[in-house]
Design an enzyme around this catalytic site. Structure first.
Site, PDB file in Angstrom:
ATOM      1  N   HIS A   3       0.739  -0.887   0.508  1.00 19.52           N
ATOM      2  CA  HIS A   3      -0.180   0.306   0.063  1.00 19.52           C
ATOM      3  C   HIS A   3       0.494   1.334   0.348  1.00 19.52           C
ATOM      4  O   HIS A   3       1.976   1.439   0.408  1.00 19.52           O
ATOM      5  CB  HIS A   3      -0.809  -0.428   1.584  1.00 19.52           C
ATOM      6  N   HIS A  80       2.783  11.038  -1.731  1.00 16.76           N
ATOM      7  CA  HIS A  80       1.347  11.328  -0.783  1.00 16.76           C
ATOM      8  C   HIS A  80       1.640  11.884  -0.105  1.00 16.76           C
ATOM      9  O   HIS A  80       3.142  11.530   1.340  1.00 16.76           O
ATOM     10  CB  HIS A  80       1.309   9.008   0.009  1.00 16.76           C
TER      11      HIS A  80
END
Length: 288
Positions: A3, A80
């Protein structure tokens, strides 16, 4: 699968990503480097780079792409919350592994795009062509893809692209062929209930399917564990329950397909998922 696969590379010196809310932007503008150090503890979901992940057995990569504000080079970065490595460097790192391991196959899932115009997508598509060329498998029906088929065609890369651009490029698989339902919870019990329900509801054919064994911190969780970070506050504590769920799964059309996690080196996540494939072999043996 991993992830936020690229998040090992998150750079504390980079600006905040354009997708971050105004509260985060303001927090960083006030506290600067200290704020970014704390952010990294919650944004970096992996401790291994691409090469190490591949060596450990990871074959699915969750990729989020962004431009940097006011960047004269229009460079593309993994992102991110904060910016990570240049996309070109990451793709080349994965390609080096594939060149050394011609029978290995990877899934590259480009599922979030930030601050990207049409020409940025064109740049990324060209980058994929230049890096992987004929290693990329054109989009076909998911259930037609076997390792035997890929080996015969010398394909090693399946690229999923969650943008209408995918419809214009033969080697881009549409994003809907890689659904990844997200539980968005900090509660391991709720996560497991969600995972189980989503497997029951998944379409049996025509697409791949991701089970995200991932807990998502709320703002209050971050505030309480601000100095310790995601791994210590959430992932390690919930690991036994999450791994118990993984161990009890069955692979195949009515079961799990791709399983992703944070900090993939923790416990025996990778080896446990790989072992599920042997259940698939046994099932086939029993029916022949």
């Amino acid at each position: 699968g991993s992830h936020d696969s690229f998040s090992f590379y998150i750079d504390e010196a980079s600006p905040v990503g354009p997708e971050q809310p105004e509260t985060v932007q303001n927090f960083v503008s006030v506290f600067g480097t200290v704020a970014k150090k704390l952010m990294r503890k919650w944004l970096a979901t992996q401790t291994m780079n691409f090469t190490s992940q591949l060596g450990a057995g990871i074959r699915y990569f969750d990729l989020r792409i962004s431009t940097k504000p006011r960047d004269p080079d229009n460079e593309l970065y993994f992102a991110h919350g904060l910016f990570s490595a240049k996309v070109k460097e990451g793709l080349e790192e994965i390609n080096a592994f594939l060149a050394d391991h011609p029978k290995e196959v990877v899934f590259l899932d480009f599922n979030h795009f930030y601050g990207m115009q049409k020409y940025h997508h064109e740049k990324l598509v060209q980058m994929l062509k230049d890096t992987y060329g004929n290693k990329m498998c054109p989009a076909i029906f998911a259930h037609e893809v076997s390792l035997q088929y890929l080996w015969e065609k010398e394909h090693q890369v399946l690229v999923f692209y969650h943008s209408p651009v995918a419809l214009e490029v033969p080697f881009l698989w549409p994003g809907q062929m890689m659904p990844a339902p997200w539980a968005n919870t900090t509660d391991p019990e709720k996560l497991i209930q969600f995972l189980q329900a989503s497997i029951t509801e998944r379409r049996k054919k025509g697409s791949f399917f991701i089970s995200q064994v991932v807990l998502t911190p709320k703002a209050s969780t971050v505030v309480k564990g601000v100095a310790s970070g995601l791994r210590e506050t959430i992932t390690e504590r919930a690991l036994p329950a999450m791994m118990q769920w993984v161990r009890t799964q069955k692979p195949g059309e009515s079961g799990v397909n791709i399983i992703t996690a944070d900090f993939v080196e923790l416990g025996d996540f990778i080896s446990t998922v790989i072992k599920l494939n042997y259940d698939l072999d046994e099932g086939e043996d029993n029916t022949t």
